[in-house]
Scaffold this motif. Sequence first.
Motif, PDB file in Angstrom:
ATOM      1  N   GLY A  96       0.845  -1.191   0.000  1.00  0.00           N
ATOM      2  CA  GLY A  96       0.000   0.000   0.000  1.00  0.00           C
ATOM      3  C   GLY A  96       0.879   1.239   0.000  1.00  0.00           C
ATOM      4  O   GLY A  96       1.836   1.317   0.766  1.00  0.00           O
ATOM      5  N   ILE A  97       0.547   2.192  -0.871  1.00  0.00           N
ATOM      6  CA  ILE A  97       1.349   3.416  -0.940  1.00  0.00           C
ATOM      7  C   ILE A  97       0.493   4.630  -0.610  1.00  0.00           C
ATOM      8  O   ILE A  97      -0.703   4.653  -0.896  1.00  0.00           O
ATOM      9  CB  ILE A  97       1.999   3.592  -2.333  1.00  0.00           C
ATOM     10  CG1 ILE A  97       0.940   3.641  -3.444  1.00  0.00           C
ATOM     11  CG2 ILE A  97       3.014   2.491  -2.591  1.00  0.00           C
ATOM     12  CD1 ILE A  97       1.478   4.002  -4.809  1.00  0.00           C
ATOM     13  N   ASN A  98       1.125   5.607   0.025  1.00  0.00           N
ATOM     14  CA  ASN A  98       0.471   6.877   0.305  1.00  0.00           C
ATOM     15  C   ASN A  98       0.973   7.895  -0.716  1.00  0.00           C
ATOM     16  O   ASN A  98       2.180   8.058  -0.884  1.00  0.00           O
ATOM     17  CB  ASN A  98       0.815   7.380   1.708  1.00  0.00           C
ATOM     18  CG  ASN A  98       0.251   6.479   2.777  1.00  0.00           C
ATOM     19  OD1 ASN A  98      -0.803   5.874   2.610  1.00  0.00           O
ATOM     20  ND2 ASN A  98       0.961   6.370   3.877  1.00  0.00           N
ATOM     21  N   VAL A  99       0.037   8.551  -1.375  1.00  0.00           N
ATOM     22  CA  VAL A  99       0.373   9.600  -2.333  1.00  0.00           C
ATOM     23  C   VAL A  99      -0.436  10.843  -1.980  1.00  0.00           C
ATOM     24  O   VAL A  99      -1.377  10.780  -1.188  1.00  0.00           O
ATOM     25  CB  VAL A  99       0.096   9.155  -3.790  1.00  0.00           C
ATOM     26  CG1 VAL A  99       0.990   8.003  -4.195  1.00  0.00           C
ATOM     27  CG2 VAL A  99      -1.358   8.776  -3.986  1.00  0.00           C
ATOM     28  N   ASP A 100      -0.084  11.956  -2.582  1.00  0.00           N
ATOM     29  CA  ASP A 100      -0.801  13.202  -2.349  1.00  0.00           C
ATOM     30  C   ASP A 100      -2.259  13.035  -2.782  1.00  0.00           C
ATOM     31  O   ASP A 100      -2.546  12.594  -3.898  1.00  0.00           O
ATOM     32  CB  ASP A 100      -0.135  14.332  -3.138  1.00  0.00           C
ATOM     33  CG  ASP A 100      -0.708  15.696  -2.820  1.00  0.00           C
ATOM     34  OD1 ASP A 100      -1.651  15.780  -2.001  1.00  0.00           O
ATOM     35  OD2 ASP A 100      -0.217  16.689  -3.392  1.00  0.00           O
ATOM     36  N   ALA A 101      -3.181  13.383  -1.916  1.00  0.00           N
ATOM     37  CA  ALA A 101      -4.612  13.220  -2.200  1.00  0.00           C
ATOM     38  C   ALA A 101      -5.081  14.118  -3.339  1.00  0.00           C
ATOM     39  O   ALA A 101      -6.123  13.864  -3.937  1.00  0.00           O
ATOM     40  CB  ALA A 101      -5.427  13.505  -0.940  1.00  0.00           C
ATOM     41  N   LYS A 102      -4.330  15.153  -3.646  1.00  0.00           N
ATOM     42  CA  LYS A 102      -4.728  16.083  -4.705  1.00  0.00           C
ATOM     43  C   LYS A 102      -4.349  15.607  -6.102  1.00  0.00           C
ATOM     44  O   LYS A 102      -4.750  16.227  -7.085  1.00  0.00           O
ATOM     45  CB  LYS A 102      -4.097  17.452  -4.452  1.00  0.00           C
ATOM     46  CG  LYS A 102      -4.581  18.091  -3.174  1.00  0.00           C
ATOM     47  CD  LYS A 102      -3.873  19.390  -2.918  1.00  0.00           C
ATOM     48  CE  LYS A 102      -4.310  19.960  -1.570  1.00  0.00           C
ATOM     49  NZ  LYS A 102      -3.585  21.169  -1.216  1.00  0.00           N
ATOM     50  N   LEU A 103      -3.593  14.515  -6.194  1.00  0.00           N
ATOM     51  CA  LEU A 103      -3.195  14.005  -7.507  1.00  0.00           C
ATOM     52  C   LEU A 103      -4.401  13.424  -8.232  1.00  0.00           C
ATOM     53  O   LEU A 103      -5.281  12.816  -7.612  1.00  0.00           O
ATOM     54  CB  LEU A 103      -2.122  12.925  -7.357  1.00  0.00           C
ATOM     55  CG  LEU A 103      -0.761  13.383  -6.862  1.00  0.00           C
ATOM     56  CD1 LEU A 103       0.149  12.175  -6.661  1.00  0.00           C
ATOM     57  CD2 LEU A 103      -0.128  14.354  -7.833  1.00  0.00           C
ATOM     58  N   ASP A 104      -4.432  13.616  -9.555  1.00  0.00           N
ATOM     59  CA  ASP A 104      -5.536  13.040 -10.327  1.00  0.00           C
ATOM     60  C   ASP A 104      -5.314  11.530 -10.493  1.00  0.00           C
ATOM     61  O   ASP A 104      -4.231  11.001 -10.266  1.00  0.00           O
ATOM     62  CB  ASP A 104      -5.698  13.730 -11.679  1.00  0.00           C
ATOM     63  CG  ASP A 104      -4.508  13.521 -12.603  1.00  0.00           C
ATOM     64  OD1 ASP A 104      -3.452  13.101 -12.123  1.00  0.00           O
ATOM     65  OD2 ASP A 104      -4.660  13.787 -13.811  1.00  0.00           O
ATOM     66  N   ARG A 105      -6.377  10.874 -10.881  1.00  0.00           N
ATOM     67  CA  ARG A 105      -6.381   9.413 -10.939  1.00  0.00           C
ATOM     68  C   ARG A 105      -5.317   8.862 -11.898  1.00  0.00           C
ATOM     69  O   ARG A 105      -4.680   7.857 -11.611  1.00  0.00           O
ATOM     70  CB  ARG A 105      -7.771   8.956 -11.373  1.00  0.00           C
ATOM     71  CG  ARG A 105      -7.988   7.503 -11.259  1.00  0.00           C
ATOM     72  CD  ARG A 105      -9.418   7.155 -11.607  1.00  0.00           C
ATOM     73  NE  ARG A 105      -9.704   5.853 -11.073  1.00  0.00           N
ATOM     74  CZ  ARG A 105     -10.892   5.427 -10.774  1.00  0.00           C
ATOM     75  NH1 ARG A 105     -11.920   6.217 -10.940  1.00  0.00           N
ATOM     76  NH2 ARG A 105     -11.085   4.233 -10.303  1.00  0.00           N
ATOM     77  N   ALA A 106      -5.123   9.526 -13.032  1.00  0.00           N
ATOM     78  CA  ALA A 106      -4.129   9.066 -14.003  1.00  0.00           C
ATOM     79  C   ALA A 106      -2.722   9.135 -13.426  1.00  0.00           C
ATOM     80  O   ALA A 106      -1.912   8.229 -13.618  1.00  0.00           O
ATOM     81  CB  ALA A 106      -4.225   9.892 -15.283  1.00  0.00           C
ATOM     82  N   ARG A 107      -2.425  10.200 -12.696  1.00  0.00           N
ATOM     83  CA  ARG A 107      -1.088  10.359 -12.102  1.00  0.00           C
ATOM     84  C   ARG A 107      -0.864   9.297 -11.026  1.00  0.00           C
ATOM     85  O   ARG A 107       0.216   8.730 -10.926  1.00  0.00           O
ATOM     86  CB  ARG A 107      -0.942  11.770 -11.517  1.00  0.00           C
ATOM     87  CG  ARG A 107       0.410  12.055 -10.957  1.00  0.00           C
ATOM     88  CD  ARG A 107       1.448  12.110 -12.063  1.00  0.00           C
ATOM     89  NE  ARG A 107       2.751  12.369 -11.477  1.00  0.00           N
ATOM     90  CZ  ARG A 107       3.842  11.708 -11.783  1.00  0.00           C
ATOM     91  NH1 ARG A 107       3.810  10.781 -12.704  1.00  0.00           N
ATOM     92  NH2 ARG A 107       4.974  11.986 -11.201  1.00  0.00           N
ATOM     93  N   VAL A 108      -1.876   9.009 -10.232  1.00  0.00           N
ATOM     94  CA  VAL A 108      -1.771   7.957  -9.213  1.00  0.00           C
ATOM     95  C   VAL A 108      -1.524   6.601  -9.892  1.00  0.00           C
ATOM     96  O   VAL A 108      -0.704   5.806  -9.431  1.00  0.00           O
ATOM     97  CB  VAL A 108      -3.025   7.915  -8.317  1.00  0.00           C
ATOM     98  CG1 VAL A 108      -2.998   6.708  -7.388  1.00  0.00           C
ATOM     99  CG2 VAL A 108      -3.152   9.201  -7.514  1.00  0.00           C
ATOM    100  N   GLY A 109      -2.205   6.373 -11.002  1.00  0.00           N
ATOM    101  CA  GLY A 109      -1.991   5.124 -11.753  1.00  0.00           C
ATOM    102  C   GLY A 109      -0.563   4.996 -12.250  1.00  0.00           C
ATOM    103  O   GLY A 109       0.031   3.912 -12.210  1.00  0.00           O
ATOM    104  N   THR A 110       0.007   6.110 -12.695  1.00  0.00           N
ATOM    105  CA  THR A 110       1.399   6.105 -13.150  1.00  0.00           C
ATOM    106  C   THR A 110       2.352   5.795 -11.997  1.00  0.00           C
ATOM    107  O   THR A 110       3.310   5.034 -12.148  1.00  0.00           O
ATOM    108  CB  THR A 110       1.762   7.468 -13.783  1.00  0.00           C
ATOM    109  OG1 THR A 110       0.858   7.735 -14.845  1.00  0.00           O
ATOM    110  CG2 THR A 110       3.175   7.483 -14.287  1.00  0.00           C
ATOM    111  N   ILE A 111       2.084   6.378 -10.838  1.00  0.00           N
ATOM    112  CA  ILE A 111       2.923   6.127  -9.664  1.00  0.00           C
ATOM    113  C   ILE A 111       2.807   4.657  -9.243  1.00  0.00           C
ATOM    114  O   ILE A 111       3.815   4.006  -8.940  1.00  0.00           O
ATOM    115  CB  ILE A 111       2.547   7.076  -8.509  1.00  0.00           C
ATOM    116  CG1 ILE A 111       2.847   8.525  -8.912  1.00  0.00           C
ATOM    117  CG2 ILE A 111       3.272   6.699  -7.227  1.00  0.00           C
ATOM    118  CD1 ILE A 111       2.263   9.563  -7.980  1.00  0.00           C
ATOM    119  N   LYS A 112       1.589   4.123  -9.247  1.00  0.00           N
ATOM    120  CA  LYS A 112       1.399   2.710  -8.902  1.00  0.00           C
ATOM    121  C   LYS A 112       2.161   1.817  -9.875  1.00  0.00           C
ATOM    122  O   LYS A 112       2.778   0.832  -9.477  1.00  0.00           O
ATOM    123  CB  LYS A 112      -0.092   2.347  -8.928  1.00  0.00           C
ATOM    124  CG  LYS A 112      -0.856   2.798  -7.722  1.00  0.00           C
ATOM    125  CD  LYS A 112      -2.340   2.578  -7.818  1.00  0.00           C
ATOM    126  CE  LYS A 112      -2.770   1.288  -8.413  1.00  0.00           C
ATOM    127  NZ  LYS A 112      -4.229   1.108  -8.453  1.00  0.00           N
TER     128      LYS A 112
END
Length: 172
Positions: A81-97
Amino acid sequence: MKKRTLSLLAVLMLAGCGPNTPAKPEAQGKTEVQRVKQTAPESVQPQNAQATADRLARLAAEVPHVRGATAVVFGKVAIVGINVDAKLDRARVGTIKYSVAEAMRKDPQGARALVTADPDIVQRLREMNEDIRRGRPVAGFAEELADIAGRLVPQAPHQEPVRNQRPTTQGR
C-alpha cells in the motif's frame, strides 16, 4: 617456372594456416585441471515474511511521489500500500502505482506484489502490519488478505467457448 612458384606459394600458405597453439598437455602426458566459476544464477534465499515486507515497503517509498508505504507478505504474495498526495488526479496515481509495481517486479521476492493506493486498503494493511509486529498469528489474516487481493485483482468471468450461431430472424 610459374608452376614451381605457384606450388611454393601454395605450400607456404598451407604452412601459415596451421595451428599456432603449443601441444596440449594431454599429448605430453600431463593433465591440467582448470577451475571455472559457475554461471548459473544463485537461488534466492527466502527471508522471513516481515523482513521481506519491510524491504518492499522501503523499495516502494523510494519511488518519486510516494510519501510512505506499507506491505504485508503472506506466502508468496505481497500486498503493498502506498500513500500519495490526495490532490493528484487518478491518471497520475496510476502512473505512480505502475512505477512501484515495476520496482517490485525487479526485486526477486517482490515480483508477485500487488500495489494499491486506495486509502482504506492502505490503512487496513498498516493495521495488519502492526498486529503482525505485536505477535498476532499471521494465519488469522488469510481471509482479510484474500478479501483485499480480491478487491485489487477482480475475478475475471469464466470464458465460455464462443459458438458460431446463425442470427435468428424474428417474426417468422
